[in-house]
Each structure stands twice: as structure tokens, then as C-alpha cells.
Design a protein around this motif. Structure first.
Motif, PDB file in Angstrom:
ATOM      1  N   GLY A   1      54.574  38.070 -44.948  1.00  0.00           N
ATOM      2  CA  GLY A   1      55.998  37.854 -44.620  1.00  0.00           C
ATOM      3  C   GLY A   1      56.131  37.830 -43.017  1.00  0.00           C
ATOM      4  N   GLY A   2      55.448  36.757 -42.398  1.00  0.00           N
ATOM      5  CA  GLY A   2      55.585  36.610 -40.949  1.00  0.00           C
ATOM      6  C   GLY A   2      56.882  36.086 -40.269  1.00  0.00           C
ATOM      7  N   HIS A   3      56.804  35.822 -39.217  1.00  0.00           N
ATOM      8  CA  HIS A   3      58.054  35.383 -38.569  1.00  0.00           C
ATOM      9  C   HIS A   3      58.998  34.232 -39.187  1.00  0.00           C
ATOM     10  N   SER A   4      58.355  33.161 -39.553  1.00  0.00           N
ATOM     11  CA  SER A   4      58.902  32.182 -40.217  1.00  0.00           C
ATOM     12  C   SER A   4      59.403  32.564 -41.781  1.00  0.00           C
TER      13      SER A   4
ATOM     14  N   THR B   1      52.808  40.954 -49.773  1.00  0.00           N
ATOM     15  CA  THR B   1      52.694  41.373 -48.081  1.00  0.00           C
ATOM     16  C   THR B   1      51.799  42.475 -48.305  1.00  0.00           C
ATOM     17  N   PRO B   2      50.831  42.481 -47.454  1.00  0.00           N
ATOM     18  CA  PRO B   2      50.083  43.808 -47.382  1.00  0.00           C
ATOM     19  C   PRO B   2      50.769  45.103 -47.092  1.00  0.00           C
ATOM     20  N   GLN B   3      51.901  45.006 -46.308  1.00  0.00           N
ATOM     21  CA  GLN B   3      52.689  46.087 -45.784  1.00  0.00           C
ATOM     22  C   GLN B   3      54.131  45.675 -46.039  1.00  0.00           C
TER      23      GLN B   3
ATOM     24  N   TYR C   1      56.840  43.349 -35.188  1.00  0.00           N
ATOM     25  CA  TYR C   1      57.210  42.308 -34.343  1.00  0.00           C
ATOM     26  C   TYR C   1      56.386  42.351 -33.230  1.00  0.00           C
ATOM     27  N   SER C   2      55.634  41.517 -32.890  1.00  0.00           N
ATOM     28  CA  SER C   2      54.553  41.323 -31.932  1.00  0.00           C
ATOM     29  C   SER C   2      55.143  41.393 -30.417  1.00  0.00           C
ATOM     30  N   GLY C   3      56.385  40.497 -30.432  1.00  0.00           N
ATOM     31  CA  GLY C   3      57.149  40.681 -29.293  1.00  0.00           C
ATOM     32  C   GLY C   3      57.450  42.004 -28.618  1.00  0.00           C
TER      33      GLY C   3
ATOM     34  N   ALA D   1      47.165  41.617 -50.571  1.00  0.00           N
ATOM     35  CA  ALA D   1      46.695  40.547 -49.719  1.00  0.00           C
ATOM     36  C   ALA D   1      46.210  39.505 -50.606  1.00  0.00           C
ATOM     37  N   ALA D   2      46.491  38.133 -50.070  1.00  0.00           N
ATOM     38  CA  ALA D   2      45.791  36.953 -50.802  1.00  0.00           C
ATOM     39  C   ALA D   2      44.315  37.154 -50.386  1.00  0.00           C
ATOM     40  N   VAL D   3      43.277  36.846 -51.358  1.00  0.00           N
ATOM     41  CA  VAL D   3      41.923  36.736 -51.051  1.00  0.00           C
ATOM     42  C   VAL D   3      41.333  35.283 -51.330  1.00  0.00           C
TER      43      VAL D   3
ATOM     44  N   LEU E   1      53.832  29.661 -47.369  1.00  0.00           N
ATOM     45  CA  LEU E   1      52.612  30.254 -46.540  1.00  0.00           C
ATOM     46  C   LEU E   1      52.987  30.574 -45.306  1.00  0.00           C
ATOM     47  N   ASP E   2      52.834  32.006 -44.921  1.00  0.00           N
ATOM     48  CA  ASP E   2      53.146  32.428 -43.413  1.00  0.00           C
ATOM     49  C   ASP E   2      52.329  33.659 -43.322  1.00  0.00           C
ATOM     50  N   ILE E   3      51.140  33.887 -43.351  1.00  0.00           N
ATOM     51  CA  ILE E   3      49.982  34.683 -43.434  1.00  0.00           C
ATOM     52  C   ILE E   3      49.520  35.011 -41.942  1.00  0.00           C
ATOM     53  N   GLY E   4      49.997  34.112 -40.970  1.00  0.00           N
ATOM     54  CA  GLY E   4      49.577  34.343 -39.553  1.00  0.00           C
ATOM     55  C   GLY E   4      48.116  34.142 -39.488  1.00  0.00           C
TER      56      GLY E   4
ATOM     57  N   VAL F   1      43.476  42.609 -32.024  1.00  0.00           N
ATOM     58  CA  VAL F   1      44.603  42.908 -31.732  1.00  0.00           C
ATOM     59  C   VAL F   1      45.463  42.636 -33.320  1.00  0.00           C
ATOM     60  N   ARG F   2      44.621  41.791 -33.999  1.00  0.00           N
ATOM     61  CA  ARG F   2      44.899  41.616 -35.521  1.00  0.00           C
ATOM     62  C   ARG F   2      44.018  41.996 -36.472  1.00  0.00           C
ATOM     63  N   PRO F   3      44.442  42.568 -37.721  1.00  0.00           N
ATOM     64  CA  PRO F   3      45.854  42.760 -38.059  1.00  0.00           C
ATOM     65  C   PRO F   3      46.553  43.922 -37.189  1.00  0.00           C
TER      66      PRO F   3
ATOM     67  N   GLY G   1      54.269  28.982 -38.998  1.00  0.00           N
ATOM     68  CA  GLY G   1      53.540  29.982 -37.980  1.00  0.00           C
ATOM     69  C   GLY G   1      51.913  29.675 -37.744  1.00  0.00           C
ATOM     70  N   ASP G   2      51.193  30.823 -37.330  1.00  0.00           N
ATOM     71  CA  ASP G   2      49.971  30.489 -37.101  1.00  0.00           C
ATOM     72  C   ASP G   2      49.053  30.137 -38.161  1.00  0.00           C
ATOM     73  N   VAL G   3      49.227  30.217 -39.298  1.00  0.00           N
ATOM     74  CA  VAL G   3      48.335  29.639 -40.250  1.00  0.00           C
ATOM     75  C   VAL G   3      48.360  27.972 -40.387  1.00  0.00           C
TER      76      VAL G   3
ATOM     77  N   SER H   1      50.143  27.458 -31.714  1.00  0.00           N
ATOM     78  CA  SER H   1      50.454  28.431 -32.235  1.00  0.00           C
ATOM     79  C   SER H   1      50.927  29.627 -31.407  1.00  0.00           C
ATOM     80  N   SER H   2      52.177  30.009 -31.799  1.00  0.00           N
ATOM     81  CA  SER H   2      53.020  31.205 -30.737  1.00  0.00           C
ATOM     82  C   SER H   2      54.210  31.617 -31.668  1.00  0.00           C
ATOM     83  N   GLY H   3      54.396  32.829 -31.464  1.00  0.00           N
ATOM     84  CA  GLY H   3      55.525  33.521 -31.962  1.00  0.00           C
ATOM     85  C   GLY H   3      56.951  32.773 -31.869  1.00  0.00           C
ATOM     86  N   VAL H   4      57.080  32.413 -30.588  1.00  0.00           N
ATOM     87  CA  VAL H   4      58.232  31.427 -30.274  1.00  0.00           C
ATOM     88  C   VAL H   4      58.315  30.396 -31.336  1.00  0.00           C
ATOM     89  N   HIS H   5      57.070  29.509 -31.703  1.00  0.00           N
ATOM     90  CA  HIS H   5      57.148  28.402 -32.503  1.00  0.00           C
ATOM     91  C   HIS H   5      57.257  28.905 -33.919  1.00  0.00           C
TER      92      HIS H   5
HETATM   93  C1  FAD Z   1      50.359  41.601 -28.217  1.00  0.00           C
HETATM   94  C2  FAD Z   1      51.037  40.300 -28.497  1.00  0.00           C
HETATM   95  C3  FAD Z   1      52.065  39.533 -27.879  1.00  0.00           C
HETATM   96  C4  FAD Z   1      52.209  38.433 -28.310  1.00  0.00           C
HETATM   97  N1  FAD Z   1      53.451  37.994 -27.366  1.00  0.00           N
HETATM   98  C5  FAD Z   1      53.874  36.754 -27.428  1.00  0.00           C
HETATM   99  C6  FAD Z   1      55.049  36.218 -26.794  1.00  0.00           C
HETATM  100  O1  FAD Z   1      55.433  36.856 -26.050  1.00  0.00           O
HETATM  101  N2  FAD Z   1      55.355  34.915 -27.227  1.00  0.00           N
HETATM  102  C7  FAD Z   1      54.880  34.236 -28.218  1.00  0.00           C
HETATM  103  O2  FAD Z   1      55.389  33.235 -28.752  1.00  0.00           O
HETATM  104  N3  FAD Z   1      53.902  34.853 -29.074  1.00  0.00           N
HETATM  105  C8  FAD Z   1      53.237  35.960 -28.802  1.00  0.00           C
HETATM  106  N4  FAD Z   1      52.324  36.539 -29.446  1.00  0.00           N
HETATM  107  C9  FAD Z   1      51.787  35.690 -30.675  1.00  0.00           C
HETATM  108  C10 FAD Z   1      52.690  35.844 -31.674  1.00  0.00           C
HETATM  109  O3  FAD Z   1      52.472  37.185 -32.158  1.00  0.00           O
HETATM  110  C11 FAD Z   1      52.098  35.210 -32.953  1.00  0.00           C
HETATM  111  O4  FAD Z   1      51.948  33.837 -32.715  1.00  0.00           O
HETATM  112  C12 FAD Z   1      52.983  35.077 -34.361  1.00  0.00           C
HETATM  113  O5  FAD Z   1      53.241  36.555 -34.858  1.00  0.00           O
HETATM  114  C13 FAD Z   1      52.614  34.427 -35.415  1.00  0.00           C
HETATM  115  O6  FAD Z   1      53.616  34.457 -36.416  1.00  0.00           O
HETATM  116  P1  FAD Z   1      53.183  34.167 -37.868  1.00  0.00           P
HETATM  117  O7  FAD Z   1      54.758  34.301 -38.684  1.00  0.00           O
HETATM  118  O8  FAD Z   1      52.413  33.259 -37.874  1.00  0.00           O
HETATM  119  O9  FAD Z   1      52.366  35.742 -38.319  1.00  0.00           O
HETATM  120  P2  FAD Z   1      52.605  37.029 -38.338  1.00  0.00           P
HETATM  121  O10 FAD Z   1      53.557  37.426 -37.583  1.00  0.00           O
HETATM  122  O11 FAD Z   1      51.267  37.811 -37.894  1.00  0.00           O
HETATM  123  O12 FAD Z   1      53.012  37.436 -39.729  1.00  0.00           O
HETATM  124  C14 FAD Z   1      51.895  37.089 -40.909  1.00  0.00           C
HETATM  125  C15 FAD Z   1      52.076  38.146 -41.874  1.00  0.00           C
HETATM  126  O13 FAD Z   1      51.306  37.933 -43.101  1.00  0.00           O
HETATM  127  C16 FAD Z   1      50.759  39.134 -43.431  1.00  0.00           C
HETATM  128  N5  FAD Z   1      49.545  38.734 -44.123  1.00  0.00           N
HETATM  129  C17 FAD Z   1      48.264  38.434 -43.244  1.00  0.00           C
HETATM  130  N6  FAD Z   1      47.200  38.223 -44.262  1.00  0.00           N
HETATM  131  C18 FAD Z   1      47.625  38.167 -45.457  1.00  0.00           C
HETATM  132  C19 FAD Z   1      47.232  37.772 -46.937  1.00  0.00           C
HETATM  133  N7  FAD Z   1      46.040  37.472 -46.969  1.00  0.00           N
HETATM  134  N8  FAD Z   1      48.042  37.929 -47.832  1.00  0.00           N
HETATM  135  C20 FAD Z   1      49.442  38.326 -47.787  1.00  0.00           C
HETATM  136  N9  FAD Z   1      49.967  38.585 -46.384  1.00  0.00           N
HETATM  137  C21 FAD Z   1      49.132  38.465 -45.298  1.00  0.00           C
HETATM  138  C22 FAD Z   1      50.565  39.941 -42.416  1.00  0.00           C
HETATM  139  O14 FAD Z   1      50.598  41.223 -42.892  1.00  0.00           O
HETATM  140  C23 FAD Z   1      51.835  39.645 -41.744  1.00  0.00           C
HETATM  141  O15 FAD Z   1      53.061  40.469 -42.028  1.00  0.00           O
HETATM  142  C24 FAD Z   1      51.808  37.713 -29.250  1.00  0.00           C
HETATM  143  C25 FAD Z   1      50.857  38.377 -30.096  1.00  0.00           C
HETATM  144  C26 FAD Z   1      50.334  39.355 -29.611  1.00  0.00           C
HETATM  145  C27 FAD Z   1      49.382  40.163 -30.686  1.00  0.00           C
END
Ligand code: FAD
Length: 402
Positions: free
Chosen positions: A33-36, A58-60, A65-67, A101-103, A127-130, A158-160, A308-310, A320-324
Motif C-alpha cells: 500500500g505505497g504512494h502509488s 499490506t504488512p500494516q 507518509y515519509s514526507g 507481506a509477500a515473500v 506492485l507497489d512495495i517500495g 530508515v526502512r521499513p 514507485g521505488d520497486v 526513485s522518489s516519493g514525488v515520482h
Molecule cells: C525520511 C525520508 C524522507 C523522504 N523525503 C522525500 C522527499 O522529500 N521527497 C521525495 O520525493 N521522496 C522522499 N523520500 C523517498 C520516498 O519516501 C520514497 O521514494 C517513497 O516512499 C516511495 O514510495 P513507494 O510507493 O515506492 O513505497 P512506500 O511508500 O515505501 O510504500 C511501500 C509499501 O509496501 C509495503 N510493503 C513492503 N514490503 C512488502 C511486502 N513484501 N509485501 C507487501 N507489502 C509490502 C510497505 O509496508 C509500504 O507500506 C523520503 C524517504 C525517507 C525515508
């Protein structure tokens, strides 16, 4: 808008399996359940595709929100203010929520194994597991205990984020009891910089920020880096040149040969995709991310979408970034739902520049946009407004919900 023409491949490839599954409904599996994925849940709440059973794993039950996490560390927010309730979003979208969580993932057989031993099949996967944190040689450090017998430093990736939150609380408790407590943040990208500022504000103890090979804020303009350096000095955060390498099991040696003493090390040393993706059969990039096309679809398995980051695009258009990850959400949602209807997909080209707002611990922040940079209290208020609006947009009960 140009179209991805291969959408129909999915139905043909899945063939008999799809027909067999039709009677019981086909499964759309949302993994992570990531940002996307937030945009996918909201689109499902609007569209409710018929004939599809949708499951979110989702594990939680909430997404942190990392921002806003550095703001929580610094004491500006309660944790609940930085969280998005995935459970309520799932209910609003008619989506079944599975905690786990997926393994493992088998892209040929179209199934995912969870950490409780169960296996879920799918006809479509989003898929959006960061990612995790790449520790590299730092993995050789022995993680310290959090009590008075502690010898080795506490190693806190800093992760998870859920693990980070509990680890940070322990650090705050320890630091309060020890005036000589020293903390180092390893990795000086946007995340590492914000963490160092926030830690300094909250702990009031010695905080160092150790750069990797690429230096301070790689990818940001020289002016942004200059301003960041200025504010690090003003706030009393020591900026050190790395990379820091383990010296024995409990110490770090810096690039200039000096030893770094730290009671706690926070690692923000770059993203590392889940290791089990390597056995999934999905086409991956060199860095181990799922390779996707301009429609956010796997280049090897048309039933799989990722954002997302995956993921990493073949055209290299997205770092890879939260904005993207947030920007990719609506495209992921549109294309995923279009693929369920066998409708054409939409390609997208991300904007070249992104806005970064980095808090400096106090209610003050730096802005980085291309080669422009600014700093001030008003930048923090702007960031605060954007961040709170993001959370409100994902509250199904809020007037501002999308
Ligand atoms: C302190 C901090 C500050 C940041 N500041 C910025 C910023 O200012 N601007 C910016 O652009 N980026 C920033 N980032 C980067 C940003 O957080 C990441 O790029 C963004 O979170 C990626 O989003 P995502 O959806 O890919 O993954 P995530 O937001 O990490 O979400 C992934 C989700 O998948 C779940 N998950 C993980 N593994 C599994 C699994 N095996 N099975 C099921 N679910 C799973 C997790 O629990 C999580 O909820 C920052 C990061 C940190 C740590």
C-alpha cells in the motif's frame, strides 16, 4: 495521448485460466500500500469493476507518509497525523484487506506467497512495495542492544518505516539519559539530510551526517547543496565525508582515516529492492527493480503493473522518489483498470524537474527545484500545507478526499 497497443495480450496469454476463474470472479491483487497504490484504491472506490475480486496485501493497516516522518521525529506532528488509513480506503473501495507481506512471486504461475505460508493467485497484479535499505559493507556491523550494557552502536535502517518508528523511540529514550549520546546519519540524500536535521532538533545531542561517494544531496543543484551546508552548520549538524566503512564489529572509519564514535547509526544509504524479486521471473533492471514500460507495466509479464521505488522505467525517465511514486499513481490506476476492461492503456512522460521541500528541523525548510533554491519559515508552512493536504486527500471521510 499515445496508446500501448498490447493490452489484449493479457487475456490471450491467460486463456483457459481466465475462463476458469470467471465463474468465481477474477482476482486483482494489490501488493503493498505505497504512494502509488493509494490512487488505485481511490479509482477502485469510484469505478468498482464488476467480475473482479480485489485484494490488498499490506504488512500494516496504515501507510506512514515519509514526507512527514522527519516532522514527527522533530516533534511537529503526532504519528497519527502522518498516517494514511489503508483499511478505511480498502473498505471504501470494496477491497479485501489481508495483513501480511509477500515473500515470493511466481510471474509465470501468476501467484504470490505470503509470510504466513498462504499463496494468492491473480489475473492482474499491481506492485507497489517500495524498497529496503542497501546496507552494503555496513551490514558487517553488529547491531547494538538498547540498554545500559550496550557496546556496539544501534544500527537503525530508515526502512521499513514501521521498524524505524519503534527504533527511533528507543533512541530518544537512550539519548535523554545520556548527555554524551552521539548519533550519525549515514547517507546524505534528501531523506538522510532531513533525518539529520530532525534528529538534531529532537535530541539536542551530537548529530553527524555522513555523505556517501556522491556527496551531499546528489542530483540537486550546487545552490541547493550550498544552502543545505549553510543550514547544517547553523543547526550544529557535523557534515562528514564518507563513505563510512566498518572498522571491526562496532566502529566506523571515515574517508580521511578518522574513526567515528556513535551510539546510534541511522542508515539512509539508498534503496534496495526486495531480494525475492530476483526469483520471480519478472524482467528486472540491473539494480533489481521491476522493469516497466511507459504504461507502468512489466516489460516481461503483461499481467503485472508496478510503480514507485520497486520499479524502474525502461526509458530511464524516473528516479526513485516519493514525488515520482505519487505522480505515477493516477497512471498506474488508469492503466490497471483499463487492462481489466481490455481497453487501451495510456503512456506518460514524467516532468523533468520535481519540487523538493526539505525541512531543516525547526519550522523552516529548503526548496529545491531544478537549479532554483530558497529557504525560510514560509517554505516550511508551504510544505506543511502540501503534506497535510496529501493526508486529507486520502481520508475517505474528509471533504478534501479525491
Ligand atoms: C525520511 C525520508 C524522507 C523522504 N523525503 C522525500 C522527499 O522529500 N521527497 C521525495 O520525493 N521522496 C522522499 N523520500 C523517498 C520516498 O519516501 C520514497 O521514494 C517513497 O516512499 C516511495 O514510495 P513507494 O510507493 O515506492 O513505497 P512506500 O511508500 O515505501 O510504500 C511501500 C509499501 O509496501 C509495503 N510493503 C513492503 N514490503 C512488502 C511486502 N513484501 N509485501 C507487501 N507489502 C509490502 C510497505 O509496508 C509500504 O507500506 C523520503 C524517504 C525517507 C525515508
Amino acid at each position: 495521448m499515445p496508446l500501448c497497443s498490447e493490452a489484449r495480450i493479457i487475456a490471450k496469454r491467460a486463456g483457459a485460466r481466465v475462463l476458469a476463474a470467471m465463474s468465481g470472479g477474477q482476482r486483482l491483487l494489490l501488493l503493498g500500500g505505497g504512494h502509488s497504490q493509494l490512487a488505485v484504491l481511490q479509482a477502485l472506490a469510484r469505478e468498482r469493476p464488476t467480475g473482479w475480486q480485489v485484494t490488498l496485501v499490506t504488512p500494516q493497516p496504515r501507510m506512514l507518509y515519509s514526507g512527514m516522518l522527519p516532522g514527527w521525529m522533530a516533534g511537529h506532528y503526532r504519528l497519527g497525523q502522518c498516517a494514511i488509513d489503508l483499511h478505511r480506503l480498502a473498505v471504501a473501495a470494496g477491497v479485501e484487506l489481508r495483513l501480511g507481506a509477500a515473500v515470493a512471486l511466481d510471474a509465470e504461475q501468476q501467484r504470490v506467497s505470503l509470510d504466513d505460508g498462504s499463496v494468492i493467485g491473480y489475473e492482474r497484479l499491481s506492485l507497489d512495495i517500495g524498497s529496503g535499505i542497501a546496507l552494503g559493507p555496513l551490514g558487517a556491523l553488529v547491531s547494538g542492544r538498547c540498554d545500559s550494557q550496550q557496546t556496539a552502536p544501534i544500527l537503525l535502517p530508515v526502512r521499513p518505516l514501521a521498524g524505524f518508528v519503534s527504533g527511533w523511540r528507543r533512541i530518544v529514550t537512550q539519548a535523554a539519559a545520556r548527555p554524551d549520546f552521539a548519533l550519525a546519519v549515514l547517507g546524505a540524500g534528501a531523506g538522510g539530510v532531513e533525518l539529520a536535521f530532525a534528529a538534531r532538533r529532537r535530541l539536542g545531542r551530537s548529530v553527524s551526517l555522513v555523505c556517501g561517494d556522491a556527496g551531499l544531496l546528489p542530483g540537486h543543484a550546487a545552490g541547493v547543496r550550498r544552502r543545505a551546508r549553510h543550514w547544517l552548520v547553523r543547526r550544529g549538524v557535523a557534515l562528514l565525508s564518507g563513505p563510512a566503512l566498518p572498522q571491526g564489529a562496532d566502529a566506523l572509519r571515515l574517508a580521511d582515516g578518522s574513526l567515528l564514535r556513535a551510539d546510534a547509526l541511522i542508515t539512509a544509504t539508498g534503496a534496495q529492492p526486495a531480494g525475492w524479486l530476483a526469483q520471480s521471473g519478472l524482467a528486472l533492471t540491473e539494480s533489481g527493480q521491476v522493469e516497466v514500460d511507459a504504461c507502468q507495466r512489466s516489460v516481461s509479464h503483461a499481467a503485472v503493473f508496478a510503480a514507485g521505488d520497486v520499479s524502474q522505467r525502461s526509458d530511464g525517465a524516473l528516479a526513485s522518489s516519493g514525488v515520482h511514486a505519487v505522480r505515477a499513481g493516477p497512471v498506474l490506476a488508469h492503466n490497471l483498470l483499463a487492462s481489466l476492461r481490455d481497453a487501451p492503456l495510456r503512456r506518460w512522460r514524467p516532468r523533468g524537474r520535481s519540487l523538493y521541500l526539505l525541512s531543516t528541523g525547526e519550522r523552516h525548510a529548503l526548496m529545491s527545484y531544478g537549479r532554483f533554491s530558497l529557504a525560510g519559515g514560509w517554505v516550511w508552512r508551504w510544505k506543511d500545507h502540501i503534506d497535510r493536504a496529501f493526508i486529507a486527500r486520502h481520508d475517505p471521510d474528509s471533504d478534501r478526499a479525491a
